[in-house]
Design a protein around this motif. Structure first.
Motif, PDB file in Angstrom:
ATOM      1  N   ASP A   1      11.022  26.669 -35.314  1.00 28.05           N
ATOM      2  CA  ASP A   1      11.801  26.838 -36.521  1.00 28.05           C
ATOM      3  C   ASP A   1      10.996  27.600 -37.555  1.00 28.05           C
TER       4      ASP A   1
ATOM      5  N   PRO B   1      13.292  22.775 -44.368  1.00 32.54           N
ATOM      6  CA  PRO B   1      14.724  23.043 -44.238  1.00 32.54           C
ATOM      7  C   PRO B   1      14.997  24.521 -44.459  1.00 32.54           C
ATOM      8  N   GLU B   2      16.017  25.017 -43.787  1.00 26.66           N
ATOM      9  CA  GLU B   2      16.349  26.416 -43.945  1.00 26.66           C
ATOM     10  C   GLU B   2      16.843  26.658 -45.369  1.00 26.66           C
TER      11      GLU B   2
ATOM     12  N   ARG C   1      18.520  12.706 -38.271  1.00 22.22           N
ATOM     13  CA  ARG C   1      18.967  13.904 -38.969  1.00 22.22           C
ATOM     14  C   ARG C   1      17.815  14.570 -39.711  1.00 22.22           C
TER      15      ARG C   1
ATOM     16  N   GLU D   1      16.288  18.343 -38.990  1.00 17.86           N
ATOM     17  CA  GLU D   1      16.316  19.350 -40.059  1.00 17.86           C
ATOM     18  C   GLU D   1      14.917  19.702 -40.561  1.00 17.86           C
TER      19      GLU D   1
ATOM     20  N   ARG E   1      12.723  17.799 -42.248  1.00 19.18           N
ATOM     21  CA  ARG E   1      12.424  17.346 -43.593  1.00 19.18           C
ATOM     22  C   ARG E   1      11.942  15.901 -43.651  1.00 19.18           C
TER      23      ARG E   1
END
Length: 544
Positions: A3, A14-15, A107, A111, A113
């Motif tokens: 990522d 996170p994006e 989650r 992600e 985070r």
């Protein structure tokens, strides 16, 4: 499949939100990153081992994941992090091989985070100071997760001092800490680190599984992809799911939505299978003019000469597998399998091995030559002139059959270039050594000349007396070499009985006799008496 990583911290973040008014696009390699172990293709053995370990509560404190690029090392590390920290949809679950992907830990980890799952890129954080920060932090309990997990990618990039600093903590980490290491070069990881980790070797993903996966992804993307195009992408991926998805992404863009084999071939600079088969047939037929015309046409179409030779090698490899009775490639077409079967019946093992070696040499030449096309041309010409030559074993069988007044088999008679000259077994021991020398067995020939005495020479039986240690396999190796040199099976045995001196000793004794004869000559004696300090350094045999 890594990522986005912060260049400053080496942590997955996170994006960032897409710019206003634009639609976010995620490349396929990231969009279809496995989120459960069931989506991790080609690693069933590892998943089973992890599942059993989690079910029995036998969870190691450190894992090392190794394998080629794109097989899922980082993805697996994140899946393990989720499996260990999942609490289930109701918040009461424990570690599981099937994380729910619904709870907050799942989650947050997905992600990138989660505060207790720290990812570090060892390629940009190689020093002991970076590891020292980890050592200081592991003393503190996790903030919200069951385990504090450190994922270190490309761990082999750490310096020697960094590894040494990590050793003690790695051996006895706190109960709440787990280490997950990923590397493509496990041989560069110190043994002291390897011994403290549970190692998983992620397999290169088979081409047929990659093809199924890419076809599934194309269906989800509502893109029509030809089966041959999927097979070509799977082969080009070389076992890497990430590389294959990147190629598929590019092919979708290249084709404007639909992906055809022709588009993929143009995009990758590949030669189509039909062209490869035609070129191989022309080479085997010895048609230099048409083969070079085919090569020039491929060059005009932008086909890489190295790729063309690799295609020939792949076809020849298929012929080899077919001739050996191995199952055909699952991605090969019916035409390819039929062509391989025809060539397997037509070519002998010697021809196949010779063509393979020449193609391998040609590929090396193409890769280093200033003009790859010229190197490919010369390689094809070498192949054409060598394709119809018989292998040495066939030639010797033919010669022996002719010498015995017999006839060769139909397959041998069909071999072009086989001489009908008469041949027979060596007349004496010296002739046998010359035949072995001529067959390329130089060491054996030298040993026969220098280190053995002849007890009996009665073809096809040979008895020798070793003058020096020759090794336990000498007789067996010599028999095989003699059979290859004379096309006759020999019986070789070693004896401690009386024997002739070795040929080397015989030559030395002959030289001494000749020297004594020269010294006994009256004229030589007179010269030596007139010049007391003179000595005989050399002489010419037969000189007056």
């Amino acid at each position: 499949m890594d990522d986005f990583e912060s260049p400053a911290l080496g942590l997955d973040l996170p994006e960032p939100p897409p710019p206003a008014g634009s639609a976010a696009y995620r490349v396929l390699a990231r969009k279809y990153r496995p989120q459960t172990f069931s989506e991790l293709i080609g690693q069933d053995a590892m998943v089973k081992t992890l599942g059993n370990a989690i079910a029995r509560g036998r969870i190691a404190h450190a894992f090392l994941l190794t394998g080629v690029r794109g097989v899922g090392k980082t993805s697996t590390a994140r899946l393990i992090a989720k499996a260990l920290n999942c609490i289930g949809p109701d918040g009461t679950g424990g570690p599981t091989i099937d994380p729910c992907n619904m709870c907050e830990p799942c989650r947050a980890i997905a992600e990138g985070r989660h505060i207790d799952v720290i990812e570090m890129d060892a390629a940009s954080h190689t020093g002991v100071d970076d590891v020292r920060e980890i050592i200081e932090a592991v003393r503190y309990a996790s903030v919200s997760a069951r385990y504090k997990i450190y994922i270190i990618d490309e761990v082999h990039m750490l310096s020697k001092n960094a590894f040494n600093a990590l050793l003690k903590t790695l051996e006895e980490p706190p109960e709440h800490v787990k280490f997950l290491f990923a590397t493509t070069e496990v041989n560069k990881v110190p043994v002291t680190v390897l011994s403290r980790c549970q190692r998983f070797d992620l397999r290169r993903i088979p081409a047929e599984k990659l093809a199924e996966h890419f076809a599934h992804v194309a269906g989800l993307e509502q893109v029509r992809v030809e089966p041959e195009a999927v097979a070509m992408i799977a082969r080009a991926a070389e076992g890497s799911a990430r590389d294959g998805l990147s190629i598929l992404d590019q092919a979708i863009a290249h084709g404007g939505g639909d992906v055809t084999a022709e588009q993929v071939r143009d995009m990758l600079g590949l030669a189509d299978r039909g062209r490869i088969r035609r070129l191989l047939d022309l080479v085997l037929a010895g048609d230099a003019t048409q083969a070079l015309a085919e090569l020039d046409e491929a060059h005009d179409l932008g086909i890489d000469p190295a790729g063309l030779l690799r295609g020939l090698m792949e076809s020849l490899h298929s012929v080899t597998r077919t001739k050996a009775g191995a199952p055909a490639d699952a991605l090969s077409s019916a035409e390819q399998r039929q062509s391989a079967e025809e060539l397997a019946q037509r070519l002998g093992w010697g021809q196949i091995h010779r063509l393979w070696q020449m193609l391998l040499k040609g590929l090396q030449d193409v890769q280093v030559a200033p003009d790859p096309q010229e190197a490919a041309t010369m390689s094809l010409l070498r192949l054409i002139h060598a394709a119809d030559l018989p292998d040495p074993a066939t030639l010797m069988r033919k010669l022996t059959a002719d010498a015995a007044g017999g006839t060769a088999s139909p397959a041998e008679r069909a071999q072009p270039g086989v001489s009908t000259a008469i041949s027979k077994l060596p007349n004496d021991f010296k002739a046998l050594i010359a035949a072995i020398e001529g067959s390329g067995k130089h060491l054996l020939a030298q040993q026969l000349h220098d280190h053995v005495g002849l007890v009996q020479f009665a073809p096809p039986e040979l008895i020798l007396k070793p003058m020096r240690p020759l090794g336990p396999d000498f007789a067996r190796d010599l028999a095989a070499a003699m059979q290859g040199a004379t096309a006759t099976k020999w019986q070789v045995s070693l004896s401690d009985g009386p024997s002739e001196p070795s040929l080397l000793d015989q030559e030395k004794m002959a030289e001494e006799r000749a020297r004594d004869s020269v010294l006994a000559d009256p004229n030589v004696k007179a010269v030596l008496e007139a010049f007391p300090d003179a000595s005989l350094e050399s002489y010419i045999s037969g000189a007056a």
